[in-house]
Design a protein around this motif. Structure first.
Motif, PDB file in Angstrom:
ATOM      1  N   PRO A  36       0.815  -1.228   0.000  1.00 11.58           N
ATOM      2  CA  PRO A  36       0.000   0.000   0.000  1.00 11.58           C
ATOM      3  C   PRO A  36       0.845   1.273   0.000  1.00 11.58           C
ATOM      4  O   PRO A  36       0.458   2.279  -0.606  1.00 11.58           O
ATOM      5  N   GLU A  37       1.998   1.245   0.668  1.00 10.21           N
ATOM      6  CA  GLU A  37       2.888   2.407   0.681  1.00 10.21           C
ATOM      7  C   GLU A  37       3.430   2.694  -0.722  1.00 10.21           C
ATOM      8  O   GLU A  37       3.516   3.855  -1.146  1.00 10.21           O
ATOM      9  N   ILE A  38       3.797   1.639  -1.422  1.00  8.63           N
ATOM     10  CA  ILE A  38       4.315   1.801  -2.788  1.00  8.63           C
ATOM     11  C   ILE A  38       3.214   2.269  -3.720  1.00  8.63           C
ATOM     12  O   ILE A  38       3.427   3.115  -4.590  1.00  8.63           O
TER      13      ILE A  38
ATOM     14  N   PHE B 279       6.801  10.083 -14.573  1.00  7.95           N
ATOM     15  CA  PHE B 279       5.987   9.061 -15.241  1.00  7.95           C
ATOM     16  C   PHE B 279       6.771   7.762 -15.390  1.00  7.95           C
ATOM     17  O   PHE B 279       6.240   6.669 -15.156  1.00  7.95           O
ATOM     18  N   GLU B 280       8.037   7.860 -15.787  1.00 12.92           N
ATOM     19  CA  GLU B 280       8.871   6.660 -15.937  1.00 12.92           C
ATOM     20  C   GLU B 280       9.082   5.970 -14.591  1.00 12.92           C
ATOM     21  O   GLU B 280       9.123   4.729 -14.517  1.00 12.92           O
TER      22      GLU B 280
ATOM     23  N   ILE C 147       5.443   0.165 -10.935  1.00  9.74           N
ATOM     24  CA  ILE C 147       4.396  -0.805 -11.270  1.00  9.74           C
ATOM     25  C   ILE C 147       5.013  -2.152 -11.620  1.00  9.74           C
ATOM     26  O   ILE C 147       4.551  -3.216 -11.182  1.00  9.74           O
ATOM     27  N   LYS C 148       6.085  -2.132 -12.405  1.00 12.10           N
ATOM     28  CA  LYS C 148       6.783  -3.371 -12.760  1.00 12.10           C
ATOM     29  C   LYS C 148       7.374  -4.044 -11.530  1.00 12.10           C
ATOM     30  O   LYS C 148       7.354  -5.278 -11.409  1.00 12.10           O
ATOM     31  N   GLN C 149       7.899  -3.244 -10.603  1.00  9.40           N
ATOM     32  CA  GLN C 149       8.488  -3.798  -9.385  1.00  9.40           C
ATOM     33  C   GLN C 149       7.428  -4.478  -8.525  1.00  9.40           C
ATOM     34  O   GLN C 149       7.648  -5.569  -7.999  1.00  9.40           O
TER      35      GLN C 149
END
Length: 227
Positions: free
Chosen positions: A56-58, A101-102, A108-110
């Motif tokens: 949730p933090e991420i 944005f990057e 998201i990938k992580q």
């Protein structure tokens, strides 16, 4: 000889089937083989360490980066208009927008790499959430640098919070891999961004201490174009 090999294999499989601990993937596999397929909550996933507590933090930090990317894009558009005509400031804020944005895409990938799901339909907040409240972005050059500096400090604080959460939590919630990821990809980069923007703001403030600062602002914009 073959009889003893078959007997040993049968005994091994039997001991696995009798295992009562459901925290291991192979136990889930054995159970699934006797049914139809894996369940939706199968233990055979990529989640480990403290991802359940830090996710949730991420997510909150991802939302903040997306919001700040949009704000920077508005600033870049503002200074790219024919009225303002400040290509140096436009370049600066467009770069910050692209970077945020990057960073969101990388995060998201992580999260998905660690077995999580990024849910944009649910708003995630935490004690270290970055404020995304917006005011007007039609500001002059010096005030835009102050706004950008505040934004970078907020993002730096958010990254520090996630890193601290992953490092100093209890054993069950600690996640060294996520802490290392944020340390390598965010903490140093955000500190450098804060340092650069604070220098820009202070330099321009000094240059504008003249009766007519228009030439100073023009020359400073020329300087930004070369960065």
């Amino acid at each position: 000889m073959k009889f003893f090999v078959a007997l040993a294999l049968f005994a091994c499989l039997g001991s696995l089937a009798l295992a009562k601990d459901d925290e291991y993937c192979q136990n889930t596999v054995i159970t699934a083989c006797s049914t139809s397929a894996f369940s939706a909550n199968s233990i055979c996933n990529a989640r480990f360490a403290g991802i359940d507590h830090i996710e949730p933090e991420i997510q909150s930090y991802i939302n903040a980066n997306l919001a700040k990317s949009y704000d920077y894009l508005l600033l870049a558009t503002h200074f790219n208009s024919y009225q303002k005509n400040r290509p140096g400031f436009q370049k600066l804020y467009q770069g910050l927008s692209d970077r945020s944005f990057e960073d969101s895409i990388a995060l998201i990938k992580q999260v998905t790499r660690r077995g999580g799901i990024v849910d944009f339909n649910t708003r995630h907040e935490s004690s270290g959430s970055v404020s995304t409240k917006r005011g007007t972005l039609e500001v002059d050059e010096l005030h835009s640098l102050a706004l950008a500096l505040d934004t970078e400090k907020q993002l730096a604080t958010g990254a520090t919070h996630v890193h601290s959460r992953a490092t100093h939590a209890t054993d069950a919630e600690r996640d060294p891999e996520l802490a290392h990821y944020f340390e390598e990809n965010f903490l140093g980069k955000q500190a450098e961004s804060v340092r650069k923007l604070s220098g820009y703001a202070n330099d321009l403030a000094k240059l504008m201490k003249v009766p007519d600062p228009s030439l100073s602002v023009y020359l400073f914009d020329e300087y930004l174009q070369k960065q």
